[in-house]
Structures are given as structure tokens and as C-alpha cells.
Design an enzyme around this catalytic site. Structure first.
Site, short mmCIF file in Angstrom:
data_model
loop_
_atom_site.label_atom_id
_atom_site.label_comp_id
_atom_site.label_asym_id
_atom_site.label_seq_id
_atom_site.Cartn_x
_atom_site.Cartn_y
_atom_site.Cartn_z
CB CYS A 16 -0.93 0.02 1.21
SG CYS A 16 -0.05 -0.18 2.76
N GLY A 42 -0.82 0.29 -4.70
CA GLY A 42 -1.98 -0.48 -4.28
C GLY A 42 -3.18 -0.16 -5.15
CG ASN A 117 3.79 0.99 3.04
OD1 ASN A 117 3.60 -0.16 2.67
ND2 ASN A 117 4.77 1.73 2.59
N GLY A 118 3.01 -1.64 5.30
CA GLY A 118 3.91 -2.62 5.88
C GLY A 118 3.18 -3.88 6.28
CB CYS A 251 12.24 -2.54 1.46
SG CYS A 251 11.82 -3.61 0.07
CE1 TYR A 257 7.33 -3.60 -11.04
CE2 TYR A 257 6.53 -4.25 -8.87
CZ TYR A 257 6.29 -4.01 -10.21
OH TYR A 257 5.04 -4.18 -10.73
CG ASP A 360 10.92 -7.78 -16.29
OD1 ASP A 360 10.64 -6.64 -15.87
OD2 ASP A 360 10.08 -8.70 -16.37
CG ASP A 361 10.93 -5.52 -12.25
OD1 ASP A 361 10.58 -6.26 -11.32
OD2 ASP A 361 10.16 -5.20 -13.18
CB CYS A 397 8.70 -10.11 1.24
SG CYS A 397 8.68 -8.56 2.18
CB CYS A 453 15.20 -5.23 4.38
SG CYS A 453 14.29 -6.80 4.44
#
Length: 485
Positions: A16, A42, A117-118, A251, A257, A360-361, A397, A453
Site C-alpha cells: 500500500c 496499491g 504501509n507494511g 527495503c 521496482y 526486466d526488474d 517477504c 533489507c
């Protein structure tokens, strides 16, 4: 209904984005603008809560910000100088209106609205304990756990009760909270999820990304620090650090991305970092080819970096249509198969008889890469090579990203050769973890904690994972019982 974008159905998805405004007569309208800029974080649902000094007002809806918050009557129904909003892609809790944020509750101290968010990695354990003590949950979201911890805390002030709640949770969180006393913004002590602060006139604004500040005309002030709480009351700001200060671990996938390329994350231009990752990839995994082709849209900056470093021409070998909706009716398998070309189609005249490098990522399950390689083959490519601007994703994750179970990750199941065969490419290569760190101006050393992370690549999780560990223990017990029977 079927998503017509063949490249978005196999991506890691951020949970989100959050956006908060304090001190503006147009607070709700600004939040709506900010959420538009954060829509990529999101796309399942969106919500806005405002406070007019006496009452809280909320509008939540399934779907995109556009269509739900671009009508005058909706914004007029959200009066006040303080407002917070949220766009959601669920990683915990069902896709239902009751889980759409901001979540709101009436506490002893008054209204309490929270946008998160998380992901709280001990939410299930906390929830069981709270229910045992009499709490009644209205959603299946991990975020509601915070509300109940605040409500049941024995500390006197609301701020102290909020801090007490945060000290009981594990995992990743960036929060925007609204109370009658003011707005609170905070990040977890490791700073896993991003949060920035800006200003627009006398208003203070918090957002998941700087691009949301740009869109509403605000100036970027600074990032909210890991473990910091910023309290905004009557236009005054107060900053406190109630937690121990471990080395931050933001992160790393934000640069790969999640964030928009026009955002600044941790003093780094996301676009510039992605170009540098592409350059690192070109140095580590060169290939004799005719064209560098990005997988739209997230592969574009890395492909530019790869092309510039390698000297191989960058070309748009996959053309995207921007005039197709997210879904369309699929009356049969044949039309269903053709539907993927509505949004992306191979530039056949460019590709025919060429040796192409697709950039690509990431690769998650591998189904998307398989489609893209086949698209190039069908367009007449002589060779198709795949280069990935992140290391292999081998681990799930638990910090707010919708990752498949580890057993479904292609890099967990197969070797590099096996993955190459699976996607039918002539060659496949990933940037190394050292190359990724180098693109960010860091070095990953084994003798110290990494700067980010990177658990999805390395399995090095920076926090305890109580719920995951308990689930694993239950699964192991069930397997043992099955064997004994």
C-alpha cells in the site's frame, strides 16, 4: 474478467501507500491527489478519512482512486483541515471493504484513524492474545491489531499508549495516524518501509514517496527517520525517538521496482539507481546481441543503463497501448489468448532476425518471462537473452510485500540452467547482490549487518518472524503426525 496486462500478473506487489495532510483547508482534495500518485503501490482499494475539529469523516471504496475520489460530492463529504488516505494491495486480510484503510475506531480518548504501509509479523499472536482478553475485531487486517493495543494500553496519555502499542509489534510499518489531538507519522525502527515529509504553505504533508509531494505541489522536507514519531499539533511539529536505534535496513526492492522512477528514496534518485543497476548488469553479464529491449514499463531504466554501458542500441521492441482498461470480457479461450496483446505487442519489424536482450526488474514465478520470450520468438527473433535487474528472488517477504510461498518462487525451485530452460531463453542472468549494492553506493559485507533489507534475495530477515515461525512449527508437527499415522 482477466487482467489484460501479461507482464503485471507475476510481479511482487507492495501492500500500500499512505498520504496525510495537516493544516490545509483542502486537506481531502490534496490527499486524493497524493493517492493518485501512489496508485502503483496499491490498486485494490482506496480510502480517505478527514477531521473537521469535531467529527471524523470517512469514504472508502474498492478499486482505483480515479472514479471513487475524483467527484466533487465525495471530496465535499470529507471536510476539515486534516486528512489521511491509503491505497491498498492486500498481503494480509481478505479483499473486502472492511479491510480498506484508513481504519477508524472510537477510543476512550476519541476518534482514532490509522493508515499503514507494511506488515506486522506477530499480528496473529497479538490478535489471539487480544481476543482472549475480550477485544472484538471488525476486520482481518493486521493493522487493526495496533488499534486494539492502543485501546487496551494502561498508559495515561494517548501518545504513550500509542508508543506502548508500537513496542509490542514486530515487522515493518510506516503509519499516518489521526486523533483529535493531531496527526502522528512514524516508521519502524529499521525503516523498512518508506515515509517522507513535505510542506505546502502552512500544511505539513506525509507520503510514502516524494512523487506524491510533487503532484500536489508540495516541497520535499526530509524523510521520516527510522524509529521516529513526528507529532503535528496546531501547526507545530515535535519529533521523538522512543525506540532503540539499530542500523537502518530499508527495503532494497524500493529502488528495484516498488517506487516510481521519478521518486527520491533515501537520497537516491530511483531512476538513476535503476540505470546504474542496468550498467552493473551489463558489466557482469555481457552478451553479443543487436538490440536491448525493456520489458515495459518497470524494465525501462535498467535497460537504458544496460544499453549505454554495453554500446548495444536501446529499442522499444514491445509496444504498450495506454488506451486499454485493466480488464475486458473474455468469451472464450481463443479470445482470452489474444487478449494479452491488447496492452503489449511485439514490434515485429524491429525484432525479426535480431538477437535481442530483454531487460526486466525481477522474476517471481517465471510465467511472465515465459510469455515475453515466446512473444519475441513469435516475432521472429534470432536469439532471445534475458537479463534481470535484481538477484534471484528465492525467499518470501513478510514485511508488506505480496510474495508467493517460497515453494512457488522459480529461483527457489530451479537452478540458473533450469530457469533458463523454463522460460525458453537462450541465456539468463541476474545482477549479483554485490552489483545491486554497488549501484546504491554501498558494499555488502559479511562481517556487518547489510545496509538494506534484502531478505527476498538472501534470506537474511532483519526482524523476528513470530507468526511465520509458529506456522512452521505447526506444519512440522502435522507432517510428523501424518508420518506416525
Amino acid at each position: 474478467m482477466l487482467t489484460t496486462n501479461p507482464f503485471d500478473d507475476d510481479k511482487l506487489r507492495e501492500e500500500c501507500g499512505v498520504f496525510g495532510v495537516s493544516g490545509s483547508d483542502s486537506a481531502a482534495a490534496l490527499v486524493a491527489l497524493g493517492l493518485h500518485a501512489l496508485q502503483h503501490r496499491g490498486q485494490e482499494a482506496a480510502g480517505i478519512t478527514s477531521f473537521d475539529g469535531t467529527h471524523f469523516h470517512t469514504h472508502r471504496a474498492m478499486g482505483h482512486v480515479a472514479g471513487n475520489f475524483d467527484r466533487d460530492e465525495v471530496i465535499r463529504s470529507l471536510p476539515g483541515t486534516v486528512a489521511a488516505g491509503h491505497v491498498r494491495y492486500s498481503t494480509t486480510g481478505e479483499t473486502a471493504l472492511r479491510n480498506v484503510q484508513p481504519l477508524y475506531a472510537e477510543l476512550q480518548s476519541g476518534g482514532f484513524a490509522i493508515a499503514h504501509n507494511g506488515n506486522i509479523s506477530n499480528a496473529m499472536k497479538l490478535r489471539r492474545d487480544l481476543v482472549r482478553r475480550g477485544s472484538i475485531f471488525q476486520s482481518t487486517s493486521d493493522t487493526e491489531t495496533i488499534i486494539h493495543l492502543v485501546a487496551t494500553s494502561t498508559y495515561r496519555t494517548l501518545l504513550d499508549r500509542f508508543i506502548d502499542a508500537l513496542k509490542q509489534i514486530e515487522g515493518a510499518y510506516s503509519l499516518v495516524v489521526m486523533t483529535p489531538e493531531g496527526m502522528i507519522a512514524c516508521r519502524d525502527p529499521l525503516g523498512i518501509r518508506p515515509l517522507v515529509m513535505g510542506r505546502l504553505g502552512d500544511a505539513v504533508i506525509f507520503a510514502s514517496e516524494t512523487v506524491a509531494l510533487d503532484v500536489c505541489g508540495a516541497t520535499f522536507d526530509r524523510a521520516v527517520e527510522p524509529g521516529e514519531l513526528i507529532i503535528v499539533q496546531n501547526g507545530e511539529l515535535r519529533s521523538i525517538h522512543p525506540f532503540a536505534r539499530p542500523a537502518p535496513r530499508p527495503c532494497i526492492f524500493e529502488w528495484v521496482y516498488f517506487s516510481r522512477p521519478d521518486s527520491i528514496v533515501g537520497d537516491h534518485s530511483v531512476y538513476s539507481v535503476r540505470k546504474e543497476i542496468g550498467a552493473q548488469l551489463a558489466a557482469e553479464a555481457p552478451v553479443d546481441a543487436d538490440l536491448i529491449i525493456p520489458v515495459p514499463d518497470s524494465g525501462v531504466p535498467a535497460a537504458i543503463g544496460y544499453a549505454q554501458a554495453s554500446g548495444i542500441p536501446f529499442e522499444l521492441g514491445i509496444i504498450r497501448s495506454h488506451y486499454v482498461g485493466r480488464t475486458f470480457i473474455q468469451p472464450g479461450d481463443q479470445v482470452r489468448h489474444l487478449g494479452v496483446k491488447l496492452k503489449h505487442n511485439a514490434n515485429r519489424a524491429l525484432i525479426k532476425d535480431k538477437r535481442v536482450v530483454l531487460v526486466d526488474d525481477s522474476i517471481v514465478r517465471g510465467t511472465t518471462s515465459l510469455k515475453i520470450v515466446q512473444m519475441m520468438r513469435d516475432a521472429g527473433a534470432a536469439e532471445v537473452h534475458m537479463r534481470i535487474a535484481s538477484p534471484p528472488t528465492r525467499h518470501s517477504c513478510f514485511y508488506g510485500v505480496d510474495t508467493p510461498e517460497r515453494s512457488k518462487l522459480l529461483a527457489h525451485k530451479l537452478s540458473l540452467g533450469g530457469m533458463t530452460d523454463f522460460i525458453h531463453a537462450d541465456s539468463l542472468a541476474f545482477v549479483s547482490i554485490d552489483g545491486l549494492y554497488k549501484a546504491l553506493g554501498h558494499a555488502r559485507r559479511a562481517d556487518i549487518h547489510p545496509s538494506f533489507c534484502d531478505a527476498c534475495f538472501t534470506g537474511d530477515y532483519p526482524t523476528t518472524l513470530t507468526d511465520q515461525d509458529e506456522t512452521a512449527e505447526v506444519d512440522q508437527f502435522a507432517m510428523l503426525a501424518e508420518r506416525l499415522n
